[in-house]
Write a protein that holds these residues in place. Structure first.
Motif, mmCIF file in Angstrom:
data_model
loop_
_atom_site.group_PDB
_atom_site.id
_atom_site.type_symbol
_atom_site.label_atom_id
_atom_site.label_comp_id
_atom_site.label_asym_id
_atom_site.label_seq_id
_atom_site.Cartn_x
_atom_site.Cartn_y
_atom_site.Cartn_z
ATOM 1 N N TYR A 39 -19.999 47.524 65.675
ATOM 2 C CA TYR A 39 -18.581 47.334 65.956
ATOM 3 C C TYR A 39 -17.749 47.552 64.697
ATOM 4 O O TYR A 39 -18.084 47.048 63.626
ATOM 5 N N ALA A 41 -13.560 47.471 63.459
ATOM 6 C CA ALA A 41 -12.184 47.124 63.802
ATOM 7 C C ALA A 41 -11.219 47.943 62.957
ATOM 8 O O ALA A 41 -11.399 48.078 61.747
ATOM 9 N N SER A 67 -11.907 40.092 65.069
ATOM 10 C CA SER A 67 -13.153 40.850 64.897
ATOM 11 C C SER A 67 -14.230 40.017 64.226
ATOM 12 O O SER A 67 -15.418 40.129 64.545
ATOM 13 N N THR A 108 -12.281 48.496 68.078
ATOM 14 C CA THR A 108 -11.050 47.868 68.546
ATOM 15 C C THR A 108 -9.925 48.306 67.620
ATOM 16 O O THR A 108 -10.132 48.514 66.425
ATOM 17 N N THR A 110 -5.652 47.550 66.854
ATOM 18 C CA THR A 110 -4.320 46.994 67.064
ATOM 19 C C THR A 110 -3.401 47.743 66.117
ATOM 20 O O THR A 110 -3.460 47.558 64.902
ATOM 21 N N VAL A 173 -11.315 50.031 72.429
ATOM 22 C CA VAL A 173 -10.455 49.008 73.020
ATOM 23 C C VAL A 173 -9.194 48.884 72.177
ATOM 24 O O VAL A 173 -9.275 48.600 70.977
ATOM 25 N N THR A 175 -5.529 46.942 71.724
ATOM 26 C CA THR A 175 -4.864 45.711 72.141
ATOM 27 C C THR A 175 -3.351 45.868 72.087
ATOM 28 O O THR A 175 -2.817 46.708 71.362
ATOM 29 N N LEU A 270 -9.713 39.354 74.520
ATOM 30 C CA LEU A 270 -10.629 40.484 74.453
ATOM 31 C C LEU A 270 -11.960 40.168 75.147
ATOM 32 O O LEU A 270 -12.493 40.979 75.906
ATOM 33 N N ALA A 275 -14.231 43.247 76.671
ATOM 34 C CA ALA A 275 -14.136 44.235 75.582
ATOM 35 C C ALA A 275 -15.408 44.284 74.752
ATOM 36 O O ALA A 275 -15.756 45.351 74.215
ATOM 37 N N TYR A 276 -16.093 43.180 74.620
ATOM 38 C CA TYR A 276 -17.258 43.129 73.753
ATOM 39 C C TYR A 276 -18.571 43.391 74.474
ATOM 40 O O TYR A 276 -19.642 43.136 73.934
#
Length: 279
Positions: A39, A41, A67, A108, A110, A173, A175, A270, A275-276
């Motif tokens: 993952y 972020a 995260s 992810t 933002t 993903v 946000t 999330l 999302a995860y």
């Protein structure tokens, strides 16, 4: 690593087989440990964790951001939080995509608020001083034009497409952003009310643009999911009794950013949206 437990059988035959196995000294077989999801972020201050402290660097990355909370889950491995305060979608492309590769399984993001100059809007429109009125009007007009023209949605879509190219095997993903203030039961006589209405309208436009971009780039091969966080923050705006967003703090960059409970709300939104999970 978990242990594979023998399920109880209701028949005498199954019970007899279990007894034989135990008599022969057969050990329980360890199950394969599920591999963690790689993952990464990306994004701006709302992804970095600004507002929650303490900070790891001058990007205002915090161990309290969403995260890092996800990294505590057994199924997630946070390779890096590349998000940095003040970044636009274009900055994400220039400085953060290098962290991605074919082994990245979840990203992810933002980002988008700084494209609108939200910091300038908060600074100039959040004051009752008439000296800021002209700057407020200009900042609001610029942001509104980016929303109405579709420019912001296009910028977010371009960012997502670049992430798809850099991490072709990843679920992406994106946000949204919370309301800074709870927009309900406002006092018309309060001098802050016009600003709250303005900030709410811009947040709605920002979130709508991000959602449109996610929908436009979501394909069978490149899954893109939008997660709206406004409901998760409901009742906890700056003007609430228990705010999850910092108000104006003189001399502090943490103003108008989520606090630790706010980032927990981000993580919960999330997680609840799946999302995860894997693609």
């Amino acid at each position: 690593m978990g242990i594979l437990n023998l399920r109880r059988r209701r028949t005498a035959l199954a019970a007899g087989l279990a007894t034989v196995a135990m008599t022969m000294g057969l050990a329980a077989v360890p199950a394969e440990a599920a591999e963690k999801i790689n993952y990464i972020a990306l994004g701006d201050s709302y992804a970095a964790g600004q507002g929650a402290g303490p900070y790891l660097d001058d990007c205002f990355r915090s161990e309290n951001t969403y995260s890092e909370l996800a990294d505590d889950a057994k199924s997630i491995k946070l390779v890096t939080n590349a998000a940095c305060s003040g970044k636009t979608t274009q900055d994400v492309l220039k400085t953060q995509l290098k962290k991605l590769n074919k082994s990245t399984e979840l990203v992810t993001i933002t980002a988008g608020g700084n494209n609108l100059g939200f910091g300038d809007i908060v600074t100039n429109c959040g004051s009752a001083d008439p000296a800021f009125a002209a700057a407020c009007a200009q900042a609001s007009a610029t942001a509104t034009a980016l929303l109405v023209s579709g420019q912001l949605a296009g910028d977010v879509a371009a960012m997502i497409q670049s992430v798809q190219a850099a991490a072709p095997n990843a679920k992406i993903v994106v946000t949204g952003y919370p309301y800074l203030f709870d927009p309900l039961n406002l006092d018309p006589a309060d001098p802050m009310t016009p600003f709250i209405y303005r900030a709410t309208a811009l947040a709605d436009g920002l979130n709508r643009s991000i959602a449109l971009a996610a929908g436009a780039t979501d394909t069978e091969d490149n899954q893109v999911q939008y997660v709206d966080v406004r409901a998760a923050f409901a009742g906890h705006g700056i003007n609430s009794e228990r705010p999850w967003i910092n108000g104006a703090i003189p001399g502090s960059p943490d103003s108008f950013h989520p606090n630790a409970k706010g980032y927990q709300a981000y993580y919960t939104a999330l997680s609840d949206a799946g999302a995860y999970s894997a693609r």
